[in-house]
Design a protein around this motif. Structure first.
Motif, PDB file in Angstrom:
ATOM      1  N   TYR A 192       0.859  -1.246  -0.011  1.00  0.00           N
ATOM      2  CA  TYR A 192       0.124   0.006  -0.106  1.00  0.00           C
ATOM      3  C   TYR A 192       0.803   1.310   0.070  1.00  0.00           C
ATOM      4  O   TYR A 192       2.020   1.337   0.508  1.00  0.00           O
ATOM      5  CB  TYR A 192      -0.827  -0.060   1.241  1.00  0.00           C
ATOM      6  N   HIS A 203      -4.892   6.403  -2.493  1.00  0.00           N
ATOM      7  CA  HIS A 203      -3.705   5.351  -2.548  1.00  0.00           C
ATOM      8  C   HIS A 203      -3.766   4.433  -3.695  1.00  0.00           C
ATOM      9  O   HIS A 203      -4.712   4.273  -4.631  1.00  0.00           O
ATOM     10  CB  HIS A 203      -4.094   4.519  -1.222  1.00  0.00           C
ATOM     11  N   LYS A 204      -2.503   3.860  -3.568  1.00  0.00           N
ATOM     12  CA  LYS A 204      -2.359   2.920  -4.760  1.00  0.00           C
ATOM     13  C   LYS A 204      -2.052   1.468  -4.176  1.00  0.00           C
ATOM     14  O   LYS A 204      -1.563   1.448  -3.194  1.00  0.00           O
ATOM     15  CB  LYS A 204      -1.141   3.448  -5.678  1.00  0.00           C
ATOM     16  N   VAL A 205      -2.403   0.506  -4.896  1.00  0.00           N
ATOM     17  CA  VAL A 205      -1.999  -0.845  -4.261  1.00  0.00           C
ATOM     18  C   VAL A 205      -1.221  -1.758  -5.560  1.00  0.00           C
ATOM     19  O   VAL A 205      -1.460  -1.659  -6.444  1.00  0.00           O
ATOM     20  CB  VAL A 205      -3.477  -1.546  -3.984  1.00  0.00           C
ATOM     21  N   ASP A 212       0.790  -3.580 -10.371  1.00  0.00           N
ATOM     22  CA  ASP A 212      -0.181  -2.771  -9.654  1.00  0.00           C
ATOM     23  C   ASP A 212      -1.730  -3.318  -9.880  1.00  0.00           C
ATOM     24  O   ASP A 212      -2.280  -3.678 -10.987  1.00  0.00           O
ATOM     25  CB  ASP A 212      -0.325  -1.095 -10.630  1.00  0.00           C
ATOM     26  N   THR A 214      -4.474  -1.729  -8.490  1.00  0.00           N
ATOM     27  CA  THR A 214      -5.390  -0.597  -7.956  1.00  0.00           C
ATOM     28  C   THR A 214      -6.627  -0.691  -8.773  1.00  0.00           C
ATOM     29  O   THR A 214      -7.855  -0.656  -8.246  1.00  0.00           O
ATOM     30  CB  THR A 214      -4.658   0.856  -8.179  1.00  0.00           C
ATOM     31  N   ASN A 246      -6.678   6.079 -11.664  1.00  0.00           N
ATOM     32  CA  ASN A 246      -5.822   5.086 -11.393  1.00  0.00           C
ATOM     33  C   ASN A 246      -5.521   5.045  -9.999  1.00  0.00           C
ATOM     34  O   ASN A 246      -4.268   4.563  -9.507  1.00  0.00           O
ATOM     35  CB  ASN A 246      -4.670   4.796 -12.192  1.00  0.00           C
ATOM     36  N   MET A 247      -6.357   5.816  -8.970  1.00  0.00           N
ATOM     37  CA  MET A 247      -5.902   5.755  -7.441  1.00  0.00           C
ATOM     38  C   MET A 247      -7.138   5.716  -6.875  1.00  0.00           C
ATOM     39  O   MET A 247      -8.306   5.729  -7.233  1.00  0.00           O
ATOM     40  CB  MET A 247      -5.377   7.181  -7.228  1.00  0.00           C
ATOM     41  N   ILE A 248      -7.192   5.145  -5.444  1.00  0.00           N
ATOM     42  CA  ILE A 248      -8.451   5.036  -4.976  1.00  0.00           C
ATOM     43  C   ILE A 248      -8.474   6.300  -4.008  1.00  0.00           C
ATOM     44  O   ILE A 248      -7.699   6.262  -3.061  1.00  0.00           O
ATOM     45  CB  ILE A 248      -8.515   3.588  -3.971  1.00  0.00           C
TER      46      ILE A 248
END
Ligand code: NAD
Ligand code: G6P
Ligand code: MN
Length: 432
Positions: A192, A203-205, A212, A214, A246-248
């Motif tokens: 994370y 955030h990105k995962v 990736d 995400t 492309n991020m949460i």
């Protein structure tokens, strides 16, 4: 043994905190816990304090809970000071939520005009606490939970000149608990990376091979539980928008990305079932009825109705990580130091960090795309102006803060809201 002091000890969240400490006792051997409150919270402190002692008595560990209204006595030689107080209690929050709503704007605990007034009331108190700490426990760490958590942490560093502080929130904890389930994996299988501000981060995962994931989570978010705290109404984000970034975004971004719908819902709620603060008051009454039961010695299920569920996983893990130099990944409000290059390096950001004996070491996130960068810079500067108004009590600065806040439509109505909130909270705003 470690001495912990919790300011705002009468909070209904205290059993959550005790559960987290009991769970971590082997790595964080606590000697004593001091719960501090004020005259207005005396009854709550008595009830929840006895409940806290019962929880320890039911555990294998010998820890004594001290209850006091004397903050200075409690702070003497503390190792960790946690803060979870609410200046003016829930009555003040009702005003933060109702007054802007009456004028058709959003009043929320940490957003819009209400969140700014929570900062105005809280910052003078946290700065007093810091002054006490300088004299009574100069080596202690301050672990802040009091909202608005990011602004309070920034005030401690910028105006209190106290660097041994970590600001916390349960929102990232909830995301990291629930999202792996959406993918059918465990939290430790994912990497994370969070960046932004408190209640305003993304955030990105990635998976354990570094790929990736995400977008996979974004796709699944619409099908199951995405870890939204109970206090936020679930208006979904636009999927096209999330795919583009492309991020949460965190749950609170709804207030900005779906402002129209979130405001309409809040106004409807205010006219029918009452504001969130009024609903929380009911939950609090139920919780304290349970805490009065001399046989109850564990955290009740009903606490999950509060938005701050899993709070102890952030607070107790932070303390254990500093104490035992664990270098755990925790999302915290801390000095930027270049982790988010779109913001000044001396301001506070909420980011992924490694927590150890030196405190938080922020992990570099890198530059954000234009859309997110724009939001972030507006919001950070809104925070800085709000904090300045809280410290100086300058009316013009408060008006500037209102004007820059995206949740506040500027003009005569905004000024009326400002004036009315200043009057309503007069007792807690000696600086104005
Ligand atoms: P609450 O209304 O129960 O207040 C907690 C206690 O603070 C009360 O007993 C009150 O008497 C006491 N208090 C008020 N002024 C004080 C002062 N000057 N000194 C010492 N104690 C004082 O509040 P709550 O709902 O339990 O929430 C507590 C705080 O934690 C709030 O600021 C809330 O916003 C925050 N919170 C933060 C998160 C997060 O994610 N960071 C999550 C949940 C709650
Ligand atoms: C979330 C936020 C907290 C906030 C809480 C409100 O968990 O992270 O910062 O205080 O919700 O919950 P409540 O039950 O008081 O509305
Ligand atoms: Mn929070």
């Amino acid at each position: 043994g470690v001495k912990i002091v919790t300011i705002g000890g009468g909070s209904s969240y205290t059993p959550e905190l005790m559960e987290g400490f009991i769970k971590r006792y082997e790595e964080l051997p606590i000697r004593e816990i001091w719960l501090v409150d004020i005259e207005d919270g005396k009854e709550k402190l008595e009830i929840v304090g006895k409940m806290a002692q019962r929880m320890w008595d039911a555990s294998p560990y010998d820890v004594k809970i001290h209850l006091t209204l004397d903050r200075q006595k409690a702070l003497k030689d503390a190792d960790f000071v946690t803060t979870q107080f609410r200046v003016g209690l829930l009555e003040a929050r009702i005003k933060d939520e109702r007054i802007p709503a009456y004028y058709g704007m959003l009043g929320q605990e940490t957003n819009g005009a209400g969140g700014m007034f929570k900062a105005f009331r809280t910052i003078p108190v946290i700065l007093d606490i810091v002054e006490d700490m300088k004299r009574l426990c100069p080596d202690a760490w301050l672990v802040n939970f009091t909202n608005p958590s990011g602004m309070v942490t920034e005030a401690v560093i910028r105006y209190g000149k106290w660097d041994k502080v970590v600001g916390l929130c349960n929102v990232p904890v909830m995301a990291m608990m629930v999202e792996p389930e959406l993918l059918g994996v465990k939290t430790e299988d994912l990497i994370y990376k969070f960046a932004g501000l408190n209640h305003f981060h993304w955030h990105k995962v990635a998976d354990k091979h570094g790929k990736d994931v995400t977008l996979e989570i974004i796709n699944k978010m619409y099908e199951g539980d995405a870890g939204l705290p109970t206090n936020i109404h679930d208006i979904p984000f636009y999927k096209e928008q999330l795919k583009q970034m492309n991020m949460i975004p965190c749950g609170y971004h709804r207030y900005y990305y779906r402002e129209e719908e979130m405001l309409a819902y809040a106004l409807e709620e205010y006219k029918t079932i009452g504001t969130r603060a009024q609903q929380v008051k009911q939950t609090e009454t139920e919780l304290f009825d349970l805490y009065r039961d001399p046989h109850l010695d564990h955290k009740p299920e009903q606490l999950a109705k509060r938005g701050g569920a899993h709070y102890s996983d952030a607070a107790c893990e932070t303390i254990a990580s500093i104490h035992a130099n664990k270098n755990t990944h925790i999302v915290v409000s801390t000095k930027n130091n270049g982790a988010v290059p779109d913001l000044p390096s001396d301001c506070v950001v909420e980011v992924s960090a490694y927590l150890g004996a030196q405190g938080a070491r922020a992990i570099a996130f890198g530059k954000l795309p234009a859309a997110e960068r724009g939001w972030l810079q507006v919001m950070k500067n809104m925070e800085l102006v709000t904090i300045e108004a809280a410290v100086t009590g300058n009316y013009g600065t408060a008006l500037q803060a209102f004007t820059i806040n995206p949740m506040v439509r500027s003009g005569d109505t905004a000024r009326k809201i400002l004036d009315e909130l200043l009057l309503a909270h007069k007792k807690y705003l000696p600086q104005f």
